[in-house]
Structure formats: structure tokens, C-alpha cells
Scaffold this motif. Structure first.
Motif, PDB file in Angstrom:
ATOM      1  N   TRP A  98      -7.099  11.450  -1.954  1.00  0.00           N
ATOM      2  CA  TRP A  98      -7.786  10.236  -2.397  1.00  0.00           C
ATOM      3  C   TRP A  98      -7.276   9.017  -1.621  1.00  0.00           C
ATOM      4  O   TRP A  98      -8.054   8.193  -1.159  1.00  0.00           O
ATOM      5  N   GLU A  99      -5.979   8.925  -1.468  1.00  0.00           N
ATOM      6  CA  GLU A  99      -5.406   7.800  -0.722  1.00  0.00           C
ATOM      7  C   GLU A  99      -5.788   7.862   0.756  1.00  0.00           C
ATOM      8  O   GLU A  99      -6.009   6.822   1.381  1.00  0.00           O
ATOM      9  N   ASN A 100      -5.864   9.077   1.299  1.00  0.00           N
ATOM     10  CA  ASN A 100      -6.305   9.214   2.700  1.00  0.00           C
ATOM     11  C   ASN A 100      -7.715   8.686   2.872  1.00  0.00           C
ATOM     12  O   ASN A 100      -8.004   7.939   3.805  1.00  0.00           O
ATOM     13  N   SER A 101      -8.607   9.087   1.984  1.00  0.00           N
ATOM     14  CA  SER A 101      -9.997   8.661   2.135  1.00  0.00           C
ATOM     15  C   SER A 101     -10.164   7.172   1.822  1.00  0.00           C
ATOM     16  O   SER A 101     -11.028   6.509   2.394  1.00  0.00           O
ATOM     17  N   ARG A 102      -9.341   6.643   0.924  1.00  0.00           N
ATOM     18  CA  ARG A 102      -9.459   5.251   0.527  1.00  0.00           C
ATOM     19  C   ARG A 102      -8.908   4.293   1.582  1.00  0.00           C
ATOM     20  O   ARG A 102      -9.544   3.302   1.906  1.00  0.00           O
ATOM     21  N   VAL A 103      -7.730   4.602   2.144  1.00  0.00           N
ATOM     22  CA  VAL A 103      -7.066   3.645   3.032  1.00  0.00           C
ATOM     23  C   VAL A 103      -6.656   4.238   4.372  1.00  0.00           C
ATOM     24  O   VAL A 103      -7.008   3.721   5.432  1.00  0.00           O
TER      25      VAL A 103
ATOM     26  N   GLU B  20       0.840  -1.212   0.000  1.00  0.00           N
ATOM     27  CA  GLU B  20       0.000   0.000   0.000  1.00  0.00           C
ATOM     28  C   GLU B  20       0.867   1.252   0.000  1.00  0.00           C
ATOM     29  O   GLU B  20       0.580   2.221  -0.698  1.00  0.00           O
TER      30      GLU B  20
ATOM     31  N   LYS C 154      -8.802   5.508   7.586  1.00  0.00           N
ATOM     32  CA  LYS C 154      -9.487   4.419   8.286  1.00  0.00           C
ATOM     33  C   LYS C 154      -8.594   3.747   9.311  1.00  0.00           C
ATOM     34  O   LYS C 154      -9.091   3.178  10.282  1.00  0.00           O
TER      35      LYS C 154
ATOM     36  N   THR D 200       1.038   4.041  -3.044  1.00  0.00           N
ATOM     37  CA  THR D 200       0.745   5.463  -2.835  1.00  0.00           C
ATOM     38  C   THR D 200       1.897   6.336  -3.326  1.00  0.00           C
ATOM     39  O   THR D 200       1.675   7.318  -4.036  1.00  0.00           O
TER      40      THR D 200
END
Length: 174
Positions: A130-135, A72, A138, A76
Motif C-alpha cells: 500500500w505504501e509503495n503504491s501510495r508514495v 513519510e 512514484k 511507514t
């Protein structure tokens, strides 16, 4: 800039130069970057335009072990590097062309590289959001693009900071 403060009935004059104020702001920002929870990823590319480099290090930091999968992390960073490669290389070419034509246009040919650089920063921030909201949000992490002082010179560069989000405890033990 001259700052006046009133103390016990008389005025004290404090002369602060623009450079001293800027240095104080940078010291505060550096202190935020050096927080133990933050992981700073510095640039490793060979082209730097207005502080934005064309490549970031893809080596997996050991402090992220058991928090993020190495795949991951590299995915990114590769997305960020792809955007930078696409935008910064073109900005560099526009900068060279602007330098060649600068005398004829009274400096107006330097505006497109500045606009292209701000577009590149915007694109990188979009990828990170986008990566913050996707992975990452969380699992309590957040990617940010920030300015920081270079390690070997007094110039500023953009670094990627992976900071920890302190989340409130939802479950309480009775």
C-alpha cells in the motif's frame, strides 16, 4: 541429495548436502541485500517469532536524505510496527499456550502460531504494498520484506529492504 552430471563420457558424482545448497541460496540472497542501492532496516524489538520481530527501527537513514521526507519514512515504519505489535504479540501468546499443551495434543497446538505468523507476514506485506503504491513507487523506491541472516547469530530474520527501482528514461534529448 546427489547430483550427477555427464562430462566427457563418464559420470561425475557430486555430493551436495541439503545444508550446502541452503547456504549457497542464502549467500545469493545476502549478496542481493548488500547491493549499494538497497537500504536494509533491521528489527529492534524484543520478541521474535519465527524470524519476524515485533518492531523495526524508526531512525531515518541518512542515505534517504533528499529522496524521502523523514515524516513519510517514520509514518511507514510506524504503520508496519503497528501491524507487528498487533499480530506478533498475539502469536507469542499462542506459542506459549501451544508449548504448554504440546504433549497432550501431539504437537498440533503448534499449528496456530505458525498460521498466525504467516498472517502477520501477509499483513506487513500488504502495508508495504500500500505504501509503495501510495508514495514510494512514484519516486522510484520499493519496500520489500525479505529474509536475511542476523548480524550476531546464524539465524534468519525478516528485514525491510528499501530498494531503488531503475526506471527507463522517458524523455530523450534531441
Amino acid at each position: 541429495a546427489v547430483v550427477s552430471t555427464q562430462s566427457t563420457g563418464y559420470f561425475k558424482r557430486i555430493n551436495l548436502s541439503m545444508w550446502q545448497v541452503r547456504d549457497e541460496i542464502e549467500n545469493i540472497e545476502q549478496h542481493e541485500l548488500l547491493n549499494d542501492d538497497n537500504i536494509v532496516i533491521r528489527s529492534t524489538g524484543n520478541i521474535t517469532m519465527f524470524g519476524l520481530c515485533n518492531r523495526y527501527n524508526t531512525a531515518f537513514p541518512q542515505r534517504l536524505t533528499a529522496k524521502v521526507a523523514p515524516e513519510e519514512f517514520t509514518e511507514t515504519i510506524n504503520k508496519v510496527n503497528r501491524e507487528l505489535r498487533r499480530n506478533v504479540n498475539f502469536t507469542w501468546k499462542a506459542f506459549i499456550a501451544g508449548c504448554l499443551c504440546c504433549c497432550c495434543s501431539c504437537g498440533l497446538t503448534m499449528i496456530p502460531p505458525l498460521l498466525l505468523n504467516s498472517k502477520a507476514k501477509r499483513q506487513v506485506k500488504k502495508v508495504l504494498d500500500w505504501e509503495n503504491s501510495r508514495v514510494y513507487n512514484k519516486i522510484g523506491l520499493n519496500w520489500i520484506l525479505r529474509k536475511a541472516l542476523c548480524e550476531q547469530s546464524p539465524m534468519l530474520e525478516y528485514v525491510i529492504v528499501l530498494e531503488r527501482i531503475h526506471q527507463a528514461q522517458i524523455l530523450w534529448i534531441d
